[in-house]
Enzyme design. Structure first.
Site, PDB file in Angstrom:
ATOM      1  N   LEU A  16       0.833  -1.202   0.000  1.00  0.00           N
ATOM      2  CA  LEU A  16       0.000   0.000   0.000  1.00  0.00           C
ATOM      3  C   LEU A  16       0.870   1.256   0.000  1.00  0.00           C
ATOM      4  CD1 LEU A  16      -2.700   1.497   0.242  1.00  0.00           C
ATOM      5  CD2 LEU A  16      -2.637   1.072   2.708  1.00  0.00           C
ATOM      6  N   LYS A  76       2.349   1.784  -3.418  1.00  0.00           N
ATOM      7  CA  LYS A  76       1.333   2.263  -4.352  1.00  0.00           C
ATOM      8  C   LYS A  76       1.038   3.737  -4.135  1.00  0.00           C
ATOM      9  CE  LYS A  76      -1.972   1.882  -7.433  1.00  0.00           C
ATOM     10  NZ  LYS A  76      -1.647   1.712  -8.874  1.00  0.00           N
ATOM     11  N   GLU A  77       1.028   4.163  -2.875  1.00  0.00           N
ATOM     12  CA  GLU A  77       0.687   5.551  -2.567  1.00  0.00           C
ATOM     13  C   GLU A  77       1.841   6.523  -2.827  1.00  0.00           C
ATOM     14  OE1 GLU A  77      -2.044   7.136  -1.702  1.00  0.00           O
ATOM     15  OE2 GLU A  77      -3.316   5.374  -1.766  1.00  0.00           O
ATOM     16  N   SER A  78       3.045   6.169  -2.384  1.00  0.00           N
ATOM     17  CA  SER A  78       4.131   7.165  -2.421  1.00  0.00           C
ATOM     18  C   SER A  78       5.425   6.656  -3.029  1.00  0.00           C
ATOM     19  CB  SER A  78       4.421   7.653  -0.998  1.00  0.00           C
ATOM     20  OG  SER A  78       4.944   6.584  -0.211  1.00  0.00           O
ATOM     21  N   TYR A 112      -7.012  -0.215  -8.405  1.00  0.00           N
ATOM     22  CA  TYR A 112      -6.132   0.116  -7.280  1.00  0.00           C
ATOM     23  C   TYR A 112      -5.983  -1.082  -6.346  1.00  0.00           C
ATOM     24  CZ  TYR A 112      -4.847   2.658  -2.920  1.00  0.00           C
ATOM     25  OH  TYR A 112      -4.259   3.095  -1.751  1.00  0.00           O
TER      26      TYR A 112
END
Length: 465
Positions: free
Chosen positions: A315, A318-320, A448
């Site tokens: 996660l 994927k985010e940063s 996502y």
């Protein structure tokens, strides 16, 4: 006495026919490759993803700084995009098992650069060649080195189970005065190369390109003795999948003509310095066991959540991309890309502090877990709802949950709820009175979730817990 005789006679009849039935059943057993699962490109396209078997090696597939990399991986990713489907990878080193999974319909393609043999042609259909490979002996430079294959007489060579190397070495065993002791091991090529380096075994065999890449890591490796000359290598598909075979061959032809294959080959096989750095890094699934510089705090945060830390790492990536200072165009910041209002709500004073921003995101995830817990009691299913809610907002996911219930489907299964989430771009659905949050690009949230779970599967296979 008569009754005893009847019982004995009955037992004899049952035994006789039981043995005969077992015998005839065995006679009717068909080898797995003679009746492969019927599954071609049309079904794969309808399903939305293609499953490919790859090897975990510095040239095929590995993790580096949280990113999936490798020659086969990049080729397959390009192929999947060309076919309009997503890519799911299955990591295996046992080639025999790979053929079994392919024919049983548990995989769609084996992407291992296989040399054609008459035996393998029974198991699968070969694509157009993606290149040529020769085979070399791998040994240490120190000690009495083998300088010619004839020096292998009465010596033991360890090879991966089910590989072409067995046939190549057996070619030399045809002479009654010459014998190589061939030991098949259920380990990957690079695991065996590592054993040679450590002195645990004396010899193994590998494709020359892979051997040369490894020789840049280990100065003590001798890869100069050739076992077989160059021959074409290909991927394989099921024998009854002509549409998939044709599509892959068309893709190979076009990518060869465009120079794409040559460029990618140079990236992984000719740039030895970059290959060495990636493979020996502590942040590589080959050279170490770290995903990022923030693994320690991710593990602490995952304990608080009750998650596998590799899932939380997926996660975060994927985010940063593990950039603690990342800021989106919308103003989201930190490792888990929280919006300012969410930062305030979950107690993050300094969004640039990695630990604070991560724990703020974890507090938000805990909130989402509580929100869905009663409705989705099964934890593996609930995680998908949580991830989608993290991306698009739990109001939109709740709308899809209500629609699933309304249309008589199972609202506890993500596959069914995600169907309605994707329909939230359709006025017929987002204007339904039970929908509270209106229009949403639900397909983005579904993708996502898939992206994170696919990455998590790779972390789970390649990174120790």
């Amino acid at each position: 006495m008569k009754r005893i005789t009847q019982i004995i006679a009955l037992c004899f009849i049952l035994l006789l026919f039981g043995v005969q039935c077992t015998f005839f059943q065995k006679e009717k057993e068909v080898p797995y490759w003679e009746n492969p699962t019927l599954l071609d490109l049309d079904e794969i396209t309808k399903r939305g993803y293609i499953r490919a078997i790859v090897d975990n090696s510095s040239t095929s597939y590995y993790i580096y700084r949280g990113r999936r990399m490798g020659y086969e991986f990049e080729l397959l990713r390009n192929l999947a995009a060309n076919l309009g489907v997503r890519l799911h990878l299955i990591v295996k080193s046992d080639i025999e098992e790979a053929f079994y999974l392919l024919n049983k319909g548990q995989a769609d393609i084996i992407a291992m650069n296989l040399e054609q043999t008459e035996q393998r042609k029974l198991y699968a259909k070969f694509t157009l060649p993606l290149g040529e490979m020769s085979t070399v002996l791998i040994q240490r430079k120190q000690g009495a080195s083998v300088t010619d294959f004839s020096d292998l007489n009465q010596k033991s060579v360890h090879i991966p189970q089910g590989s072409i190397y067995k046939d190549q070495l057996n070619h030399f065993n045809q002479d009654s005065t010459f014998h190589i002791n061939i030991l098949e091991i259920p380990e990957s090529r690079e695991e065996l190369i590592s054993k040679v380096v450590k002195g645990e075994i004396d010899y193994t065999v590998a494709d020359k390109d892979l051997a040369l890449v490894n020789a840049t890591y280990y100065n003590d490796l001798n890869v100069g003795v050739e076992i077989s000359e160059k021959s074409p290598v290909s991927w394989v598909v099921r024998t009854n999948a002509p549409l998939l075979e044709s599509a892959i061959n068309d893709w190979i032809f076009k990518r060869t003509k465009s120079g794409y294959l040559a460029t990618l080959y140079a990236k992984y096989f000719l740039n030895s310095k970059n290959s060495y750095y990636r493979s020996n890094s502590a942040f590589s699934s080959l050279g170490g066991n770290k995903i990022s510089a923030y693994d320690d705090i991710i593990k602490k945060a995952a304990d608080k959540l009750g998650w596998d830390w590799r899932l939380l790492a997926s996660l975060v990536y994927k985010e940063s991309g593990f950039d603690a200072e990342a800021t989106s165009y919308a103003g989201a910041s930190g490792l888990l890309q929280l919006m300012p209002v969410t930062l305030d709500r979950f107690g993050v004073a300094d969004p640039n502090d990695p630990y604070q921003s991560l724990m703020g995101g974890v507090n938000f995830l805990e909130y989402l877990d509580k929100f869905w817990r009663e409705r989705i009691p099964e934890s593996n299913e609930r995680i998908k709802f949580i991830l989608a809610s993290y991306n698009i907002g739990h109001g939109h996911v709740e709308d899809a949950w209500r629609l699933t219930l309304k249309y008589g489907r199972n609202p506890q299964h993500w596959d069914q709820v995600s169907h309605f989430l994707k329909l939230k771009t359709d006025p017929e659905y987002y204007r339904d009175p039970i929908v509270k949050s209106g229009y949403a690009k639900g397909h983005v949230a579904v993708t996502y979730v898939e992206d994170i779970l696919i990455l998590y599967n790779s972390y789970r296979v390649l990174i120790e817990p």
